[in-house]
Design a protein around this motif. Structure first.
Motif, PDB file in Angstrom:
ATOM      1  N   TYR A  90     -11.970  -0.896  -0.478  1.00 28.20           N
ATOM      2  CA  TYR A  90     -13.118  -1.168  -1.541  1.00 28.20           C
ATOM      3  C   TYR A  90     -13.861   0.269  -1.884  1.00 28.20           C
ATOM      4  O   TYR A  90     -14.374   0.404  -3.004  1.00 28.20           O
ATOM      5  CB  TYR A  90     -13.838  -2.242  -1.144  1.00 28.20           C
ATOM      6  CG  TYR A  90     -13.214  -3.543  -1.310  1.00 28.20           C
ATOM      7  CD1 TYR A  90     -13.201  -3.880  -2.766  1.00 28.20           C
ATOM      8  CD2 TYR A  90     -13.084  -4.447  -0.255  1.00 28.20           C
ATOM      9  CE1 TYR A  90     -12.421  -5.247  -2.993  1.00 28.20           C
ATOM     10  CE2 TYR A  90     -12.107  -5.469  -0.609  1.00 28.20           C
ATOM     11  CZ  TYR A  90     -12.096  -6.079  -1.868  1.00 28.20           C
ATOM     12  OH  TYR A  90     -11.660  -7.161  -2.037  1.00 28.20           O
ATOM     13  N   GLN A  91     -13.799   1.130  -0.750  1.00 29.28           N
ATOM     14  CA  GLN A  91     -14.589   2.457  -1.162  1.00 29.28           C
ATOM     15  C   GLN A  91     -13.771   3.120  -2.159  1.00 29.28           C
ATOM     16  O   GLN A  91     -14.382   3.749  -3.155  1.00 29.28           O
ATOM     17  CB  GLN A  91     -14.394   3.193   0.239  1.00 29.28           C
ATOM     18  CG  GLN A  91     -14.883   4.557  -0.041  1.00 29.28           C
ATOM     19  CD  GLN A  91     -16.486   4.800   0.066  1.00 29.28           C
ATOM     20  OE1 GLN A  91     -17.166   4.144   0.880  1.00 29.28           O
ATOM     21  NE2 GLN A  91     -16.987   5.741  -0.871  1.00 29.28           N
ATOM     22  N   GLN A  92     -12.429   3.161  -2.182  1.00 31.98           N
ATOM     23  CA  GLN A  92     -11.666   3.713  -3.077  1.00 31.98           C
ATOM     24  C   GLN A  92     -11.744   3.163  -4.505  1.00 31.98           C
ATOM     25  O   GLN A  92     -11.543   3.892  -5.410  1.00 31.98           O
ATOM     26  CB  GLN A  92     -10.109   3.878  -2.845  1.00 31.98           C
ATOM     27  CG  GLN A  92      -9.820   4.436  -1.496  1.00 31.98           C
ATOM     28  CD  GLN A  92      -8.289   4.430  -1.006  1.00 31.98           C
ATOM     29  OE1 GLN A  92      -7.322   4.058  -2.067  1.00 31.98           O
ATOM     30  NE2 GLN A  92      -8.133   4.531   0.275  1.00 31.98           N
ATOM     31  N   LYS A  93     -11.977   1.759  -4.415  1.00 35.06           N
ATOM     32  CA  LYS A  93     -12.367   1.051  -5.890  1.00 35.06           C
ATOM     33  C   LYS A  93     -13.665   1.256  -6.293  1.00 35.06           C
ATOM     34  O   LYS A  93     -14.079   0.635  -7.493  1.00 35.06           O
ATOM     35  CB  LYS A  93     -11.795  -0.453  -5.696  1.00 35.06           C
ATOM     36  CG  LYS A  93     -10.400  -0.602  -5.392  1.00 35.06           C
ATOM     37  CD  LYS A  93     -10.149  -1.841  -4.888  1.00 35.06           C
ATOM     38  CE  LYS A  93     -10.140  -2.930  -5.912  1.00 35.06           C
ATOM     39  NZ  LYS A  93      -9.034  -2.967  -6.862  1.00 35.06           N
ATOM     40  N   ASN A  94     -14.395   2.027  -5.589  1.00 31.28           N
ATOM     41  CA  ASN A  94     -15.989   2.268  -5.821  1.00 31.28           C
ATOM     42  C   ASN A  94     -16.773   0.786  -5.850  1.00 31.28           C
ATOM     43  O   ASN A  94     -17.689   0.246  -6.762  1.00 31.28           O
ATOM     44  CB  ASN A  94     -16.316   2.827  -7.348  1.00 31.28           C
ATOM     45  CG  ASN A  94     -15.872   4.290  -7.186  1.00 31.28           C
ATOM     46  OD1 ASN A  94     -15.916   4.966  -6.009  1.00 31.28           O
ATOM     47  ND2 ASN A  94     -14.852   4.717  -8.212  1.00 31.28           N
ATOM     48  N   ASP A  95     -16.381  -0.185  -4.942  1.00 26.30           N
ATOM     49  CA  ASP A  95     -16.816  -1.505  -4.829  1.00 26.30           C
ATOM     50  C   ASP A  95     -17.827  -1.669  -3.801  1.00 26.30           C
ATOM     51  O   ASP A  95     -17.323  -1.821  -2.618  1.00 26.30           O
ATOM     52  CB  ASP A  95     -15.909  -2.590  -4.980  1.00 26.30           C
ATOM     53  CG  ASP A  95     -16.504  -3.947  -5.045  1.00 26.30           C
ATOM     54  OD1 ASP A  95     -17.598  -4.227  -4.638  1.00 26.30           O
ATOM     55  OD2 ASP A  95     -15.655  -4.977  -5.401  1.00 26.30           O
ATOM     56  N   GLN A 113       0.748  -1.249  -0.007  1.00 26.97           N
ATOM     57  CA  GLN A 113      -0.016   0.141   0.138  1.00 26.97           C
ATOM     58  C   GLN A 113       0.857   1.240   0.081  1.00 26.97           C
ATOM     59  O   GLN A 113       0.653   2.253  -0.605  1.00 26.97           O
ATOM     60  CB  GLN A 113      -0.869   0.000   1.375  1.00 26.97           C
ATOM     61  CG  GLN A 113      -1.973   1.315   1.326  1.00 26.97           C
ATOM     62  CD  GLN A 113      -2.594   1.296   2.729  1.00 26.97           C
ATOM     63  OE1 GLN A 113      -1.852   1.085   3.667  1.00 26.97           O
ATOM     64  NE2 GLN A 113      -3.861   1.720   2.374  1.00 26.97           N
ATOM     65  N   LEU A 114       2.153   1.353   0.778  1.00 27.48           N
ATOM     66  CA  LEU A 114       2.859   2.350   0.739  1.00 27.48           C
ATOM     67  C   LEU A 114       3.546   2.740  -0.456  1.00 27.48           C
ATOM     68  O   LEU A 114       3.837   3.648  -1.049  1.00 27.48           O
ATOM     69  CB  LEU A 114       4.058   2.210   1.973  1.00 27.48           C
ATOM     70  CG  LEU A 114       3.620   2.353   3.379  1.00 27.48           C
ATOM     71  CD1 LEU A 114       4.846   1.942   4.493  1.00 27.48           C
ATOM     72  CD2 LEU A 114       2.960   3.694   3.788  1.00 27.48           C
ATOM     73  N   ASN A 115       3.747   1.421  -1.003  1.00 27.11           N
ATOM     74  CA  ASN A 115       4.411   1.779  -2.600  1.00 27.11           C
ATOM     75  C   ASN A 115       3.298   1.982  -3.762  1.00 27.11           C
ATOM     76  O   ASN A 115       3.760   1.952  -4.714  1.00 27.11           O
ATOM     77  CB  ASN A 115       5.122   0.105  -2.821  1.00 27.11           C
ATOM     78  CG  ASN A 115       6.363   0.264  -2.240  1.00 27.11           C
ATOM     79  OD1 ASN A 115       7.023   1.254  -2.037  1.00 27.11           O
ATOM     80  ND2 ASN A 115       7.042  -0.993  -2.001  1.00 27.11           N
ATOM     81  N   GLY A 116       1.992   2.094  -3.139  1.00 26.24           N
ATOM     82  CA  GLY A 116       1.102   2.461  -4.153  1.00 26.24           C
ATOM     83  C   GLY A 116       0.282   1.276  -4.833  1.00 26.24           C
ATOM     84  O   GLY A 116      -0.550   1.660  -5.904  1.00 26.24           O
ATOM     85  N   ASP A 117       0.457  -0.047  -4.589  1.00 19.86           N
ATOM     86  CA  ASP A 117       0.170  -1.172  -5.191  1.00 19.86           C
ATOM     87  C   ASP A 117      -1.046  -1.783  -4.368  1.00 19.86           C
ATOM     88  O   ASP A 117      -0.919  -2.681  -3.584  1.00 19.86           O
ATOM     89  CB  ASP A 117       1.235  -2.180  -5.285  1.00 19.86           C
ATOM     90  CG  ASP A 117       0.863  -3.297  -6.353  1.00 19.86           C
ATOM     91  OD1 ASP A 117      -0.425  -3.519  -6.560  1.00 19.86           O
ATOM     92  OD2 ASP A 117       1.845  -4.254  -6.633  1.00 19.86           O
ATOM     93  N   ILE A 118      -2.065  -0.899  -4.695  1.00 21.95           N
ATOM     94  CA  ILE A 118      -3.344  -1.156  -3.634  1.00 21.95           C
ATOM     95  C   ILE A 118      -3.936  -2.503  -3.880  1.00 21.95           C
ATOM     96  O   ILE A 118      -4.394  -3.310  -3.146  1.00 21.95           O
ATOM     97  CB  ILE A 118      -4.516  -0.140  -3.764  1.00 21.95           C
ATOM     98  CG1 ILE A 118      -5.430  -0.311  -2.755  1.00 21.95           C
ATOM     99  CG2 ILE A 118      -4.877   0.075  -5.079  1.00 21.95           C
ATOM    100  CD1 ILE A 118      -4.991  -0.104  -1.277  1.00 21.95           C
TER     101      ILE A 118
END
Length: 465
Positions: free
Chosen positions: A366-371, A334-339
């Protein structure tokens, strides 16, 4: 005169010989015995030797400290030798006498250990601590009777100590086992009046009520049991040995680290962990995984993803695949941006060991992914875990609010409806409870506890005038 001088010389020689023999005997009795095995903890040998040097030059307290150091690392025979020296030097050292009894106990010499425990109980002590107290010593004697399968002696021993909760439990347990439930129940009620949520006493009360066929009271006891906690120690061996284990070796370093956590100084914590790792890396010590997990946690606080992944790689080399490791590995990605990779790891961790923060992290991801569906699922799981936690701690209103949050997020969550029903019942809202049980059963017709609870409600309603 000449004969007198010869006699005097003989007397002096005898005194020298007898004194030498006495001194030799004392030195033999008090010589240090250290483990002959090779120790994987590289710190222990030096620390044992330091304690040994202090004991050789010191008195009873120093021999006791040596014994405690050895006992804490599992060297019962060597510890016994040190405690014998401590007691020999100072027979009033009750803790050394108790520790000697404990070593005899752990090495299977039951009769000897009972005698030593009784001797310890007779020594006047200033301390009021539980471990090594008069009550504890006598309690251990009762447990020894059980090990010797002398039930009558055990009953007499525990009956003489009913004011001491662990002995009271053992006495009541023996009464229930022998079918003397009517004698056991008042004892259990008395103790539960002091500690209403004692896991051990509530479990034994449930067993006693079931034995008497008092099903209504047994059902109530079962409700209380699921919210009870381990409050009264029945086996105090771990309570005694664990603090001793943390005094030496890498266990001492880990304890120092735990104390440093309160400082919040991540750089200092990282430095301490690295010093520990330098010591344990060449070894096979089990603490290696604990240190690596802590290194990854501190690296996360310092926002150093590569250090986290390096610690995770070392854990994998050790064959570790724990929920904590997976959660930290996900946090590094996550810190590296690979969610996406982070979520995959977090899902695996949540399946192995669900916890509130992890479900909340997943819901946010999942909120960020609109799921919305997966977001609501994890919000519901987090709420359910919060409800259970509050329920088990008898916090009814917070539990109800959490259960309602879980239902709002995921109305199909049958477990959330079940716990809402349990909470409503505890709050004295029978109709709301019955409706929630029914909702749970609509979602899951085979939910056993909900079926039993709803049936009990209906039976009570039918029996009411």
């Amino acid at each position: 005169m000449k004969r007198f001088k010869q006699l005097l010389v003989v007397v002096l020689l005898l005194e020298i010989v007898i004194g030498g023999l006495y001194l030799k005997r004392r030195l033999w009795r008090h010589h240090v015995v250290l483990p002959a095995v090779t120790l994987d903890d590289p710190l222990l040998a030096t620390e044992f030797q330091q304690l040994a040097d202090q004991a050789t030059a010191g008195g009873s307290e120093q021999w006791q400290a040596l014994g405690e150091g050895l006992l804490g690392q599992g060297f019962y025979g060597e510890a016994e030798h040190a405690f014998r020296a401590a007691v020999d030097i100072d027979p009033s050292n009750y803790m050394a006498q108790f520790s000697l009894a404990f070593c005899l106990d752990r090495t299977g010499r039951i009769a000897e250990s009972s005698e030593a425990y009784l001797k310890a109980s007779e020594i006047e002590r200033k301390s009021k601590r539980l471990i090594g107290s008069v009550e504890h010593c006598r309690y251990q004697v009762g447990k020894n009777y059980l090990r010797e399968e002398d039930a009558a002696a055990a009953i007499d021993s525990f009956a003489s100590q009913v004011g001491f909760a662990p002995a009271s439990y053992q006495y009541a347990k023996l009464l229930v086992r022998d079918g003397k439930v009517d004698r056991a129940l008042p004892l259990l009620e008395m103790q539960l009046g002091k500690t209403p949520l004692s896991l051990k006493f509530n479990a034994l009360r449930l067993q006693a009520l079931e034995a008497k066929g008092q099903q209504a009271l047994a059902a109530q006891a079962a409700d209380v049991l699921q919210r009870s906690r381990y409050m009264i120690p029945i086996d105090m061996s771990t309570n005694f040995v664990t603090p001793l284990n943390q005094r030496l070796g890498i266990s001492r370093k880990l304890q120092e680290y735990n104390e440093l956590l309160a400082s919040g100084d991540m750089d200092l914590l990282a430095k301490h962990l690295q010093s520990m790792w330098d010591v344990v890396e060449p070894t096979m010590l089990s603490q290696k995984s604990k240190i690596l997990i802590s290194m990854a946690e501190v690296a996360f606080q310092r926002r150093r993803a590569e250090e986290m992944l390096h610690a995770v790689d070392r854990l994998k080399e050790l064959g570790v695949s724990s929920p904590d490791m997976l959660q930290l590995e996900g946090a590094a990605y996550q810190l590296n941006g690979d969610i996406d990779r982070a979520v995959t790891l977090w899902i695996r961790a949540s399946e192995m060991s669900p916890n509130i923060p992890l479900h909340q992290i997943l819901a946010d991801a999942y909120q960020q992914k609109n799921d919305d569906a997966r977001r609501d699922y994890h919000f519901g799981q987090a709420g359910l875990l919060e409800a259970k936690q509050a329920f088990w701690n008898n916090q009814w209103e917070p539990a109800k609010q959490a259960a309602q949050r879980a239902i709002d997020a995921d109305p199909s969550l049958d477990q959330a409806w079940f716990y809402l029903a349990e909470i409503e019942r505890e709050l004295g809202n029978p109709q709301s409870a019955l409706e929630a049980y029914q909702k749970c059963l609509d979602l899951n017709p085979d939910h056993g506890r909900a079926l039993a609870a709803a049936a009990r409600f209906r039976d009570d309603a039918a029996a009411a005038p």
